[in-house]
Write a protein that holds these residues in place. Structure first.
Motif, short mmCIF file in Angstrom:
data_model
loop_
_atom_site.label_atom_id
_atom_site.label_comp_id
_atom_site.label_asym_id
_atom_site.label_seq_id
_atom_site.Cartn_x
_atom_site.Cartn_y
_atom_site.Cartn_z
N THR A 119 -31.05 -56.23 21.68
CA THR A 119 -30.40 -57.25 22.51
C THR A 119 -31.40 -57.81 23.52
O THR A 119 -32.44 -57.20 23.76
N TRP A 120 -31.10 -58.95 24.05
CA TRP A 120 -31.86 -59.45 25.20
C TRP A 120 -30.88 -60.17 26.13
O TRP A 120 -29.82 -60.60 25.67
N PRO A 121 -31.21 -60.28 27.42
CA PRO A 121 -30.28 -60.93 28.33
C PRO A 121 -30.12 -62.39 27.94
O PRO A 121 -31.11 -63.05 27.60
N MET A 122 -28.91 -62.87 27.95
CA MET A 122 -28.68 -64.26 27.59
C MET A 122 -29.19 -65.18 28.70
O MET A 122 -28.90 -64.95 29.87
N ALA A 123 -29.96 -66.18 28.29
CA ALA A 123 -30.49 -67.11 29.28
C ALA A 123 -29.34 -67.98 29.80
O ALA A 123 -28.48 -68.39 29.02
N GLU A 124 -29.32 -68.21 31.11
CA GLU A 124 -28.27 -69.10 31.64
C GLU A 124 -28.57 -70.53 31.22
O GLU A 124 -29.74 -70.91 31.11
N VAL A 125 -27.52 -71.31 30.99
CA VAL A 125 -27.73 -72.70 30.63
C VAL A 125 -28.33 -73.41 31.86
O VAL A 125 -27.74 -73.40 32.94
N PRO A 126 -29.52 -74.00 31.73
CA PRO A 126 -30.14 -74.65 32.88
C PRO A 126 -29.27 -75.80 33.41
O PRO A 126 -28.61 -76.49 32.63
N GLU A 127 -29.27 -75.95 34.72
CA GLU A 127 -28.44 -76.98 35.35
C GLU A 127 -28.76 -78.37 34.78
O GLU A 127 -27.88 -79.21 34.58
N SER A 128 -30.04 -78.59 34.47
CA SER A 128 -30.45 -79.92 33.97
C SER A 128 -29.79 -80.25 32.62
O SER A 128 -29.56 -81.42 32.30
N VAL A 129 -29.46 -79.21 31.84
CA VAL A 129 -28.80 -79.47 30.55
C VAL A 129 -27.43 -80.09 30.80
O VAL A 129 -27.00 -81.02 30.11
N ILE A 130 -26.74 -79.58 31.83
CA ILE A 130 -25.39 -80.07 32.15
C ILE A 130 -25.46 -81.47 32.78
O ILE A 130 -24.67 -82.35 32.45
N SER A 131 -26.42 -81.65 33.69
CA SER A 131 -26.42 -82.92 34.43
C SER A 131 -27.20 -84.03 33.72
O SER A 131 -26.85 -85.20 33.84
N VAL A 132 -28.24 -83.64 32.97
CA VAL A 132 -29.11 -84.66 32.35
C VAL A 132 -29.02 -84.65 30.83
O VAL A 132 -29.14 -85.69 30.18
N GLY A 133 -28.81 -83.47 30.24
CA GLY A 133 -28.84 -83.35 28.79
C GLY A 133 -30.25 -83.01 28.31
O GLY A 133 -31.14 -82.75 29.12
N VAL A 134 -30.43 -82.97 26.99
CA VAL A 134 -31.74 -82.62 26.44
C VAL A 134 -32.22 -83.72 25.50
O VAL A 134 -31.47 -84.62 25.11
#
Ligand code: PDD
Length: 286
Positions: A119-134
């Motif tokens: 297992t590995w710790p799940m990376a948090e969704v970066p704030e920029s993904v929510i506000s800006v997208g990818v």
């Protein structure tokens, strides 16, 4: 904290886990895998992942070394040895065809599969993904014709992802014969004429667990959905594009091939479905 891994019946530090070089996973990429999110110590859509593991194993003609009861027990122990519910985690499961006496293409008669999990710790969704997208680029899909098998032989996916990442994009969206297949490590959705469209299940795409959940949530949000072909041309003209996977959940793609998608901002349909995802991912725990 040291990560604890599971290898063929034993729990040990991941950094100490070793497999022999004659393992067919190492020599031929002869094996299959799963990546499963764990929210607050609870495994998300476990049954669906174990079903897909079974289908992948059947497709490569390898018997499942464990029944579901044993898989579940192994996963539960692994989670608790890695901090339990303290942090969200991601589980990697792999079954390779194991060791053979010599390197030969033909399948051995009585393989002894090798099982690895960590297992590995799940990376948090970066704030920029929510506000800006990818941002994503489109690339020719040069993989094999059995992308429905979750094979560990991922060199083509790795090369395609690298081409995107090297230029600062989050994902490569792939096309074959002018039709969108999927991302290098995700499924693809787009909004066309207020309908959420995603390529139908076939041997050319992985049947994503998150893809299935996204379709379910879109229906709950009152969004019409269709599973059908998407031309690269219609993807370019879509009002919204999303990618989905167990590690990314659902990301809005707001730039495609360096041009804005729709308004160039995460769309309202994505927002509605993403918010349902956040509410329900903890309800669907198993
Ligand atoms: N990949 N398509 C491809 C080629 C993938 O590799 C993945 C996931 C998906 C999405 O499937 P799911 O929703 O079941 O995660 C689609 C995992 C996360 C990986 O290889 O790390």
């Amino acid at each position: 904290m040291t990560t604890t891994a599971y290898l063929n019946g034993q729990f040990l530090p991941l950094s100490e886990a070793r497999v022999p070089v004659l393992d067919r996973g190492y020599l031929f990429g002869d094996g299959v895998y799963e990546v499963i999110p764990v929210y607050a110590g609870k495994v998300f859509k476990l049954e669906a992942h174990l079903d897909r593991l079974q289908r992948s194993l059947e497709a490569i003609r390898l018997h499942n070394p464990y029944d579901n009861h044993r898989w579940i027990e192994c996963i539960r122990q692994l989670i608790s040895l890695n901090g339990g519910g303290k942090t969200d985690q991601t589980i990697y499961l792999q079954v390779s065809r194991g060791i053979t006496a010599k390197r030969a293409h033909g399948l051995p008669d009585n393989p002894s599969p090798s099982v690895l999990a960590f297992t590995w710790p799940m990376a948090e969704v970066p704030e920029s993904v929510i506000s800006v997208g990818v941002s994503a680029i489109t690339l020719e899909d040069f993989r094999w014709h059995r992308c429905d098998i979750k094979s560990i032989a991922l060199l083509a996916n790795v090369m395609l992802a690298d081409e995107a990442l090297r230029d600062g994009h989050n994902e490569a969206i792939l096309h074959r014969n002018g039709k969108i297949t999927e991302g290098a490590s995700s499924n693809v959705f787009c909004m066309i004429d207020n309908i959420l469209v995603t390529p139908a299940r076939s041997e050319m795409i992985l049947h994503g667990i998150t893809r299935e959940f996204t379709l379910e949530l879109a229906s709950q949000a009152g969004i019409r959905t269709e599973e059908r072909d998407i031309s690269t041309e219609s993807l370019r003209n879509a009002d919204e594009i999303w990618i989905s996977s167990s590690t990314r959940e659902i990301y809005p793609v707001t730039m495609l091939d360096n041009a804005a998608v729709g308004t160039g901002k995460p769309g309202s349909n994505w927002r509605a479905v993403y918010s349902l995802y956040q509410q329900q991912k903890i309800l669907y725990m198993e």
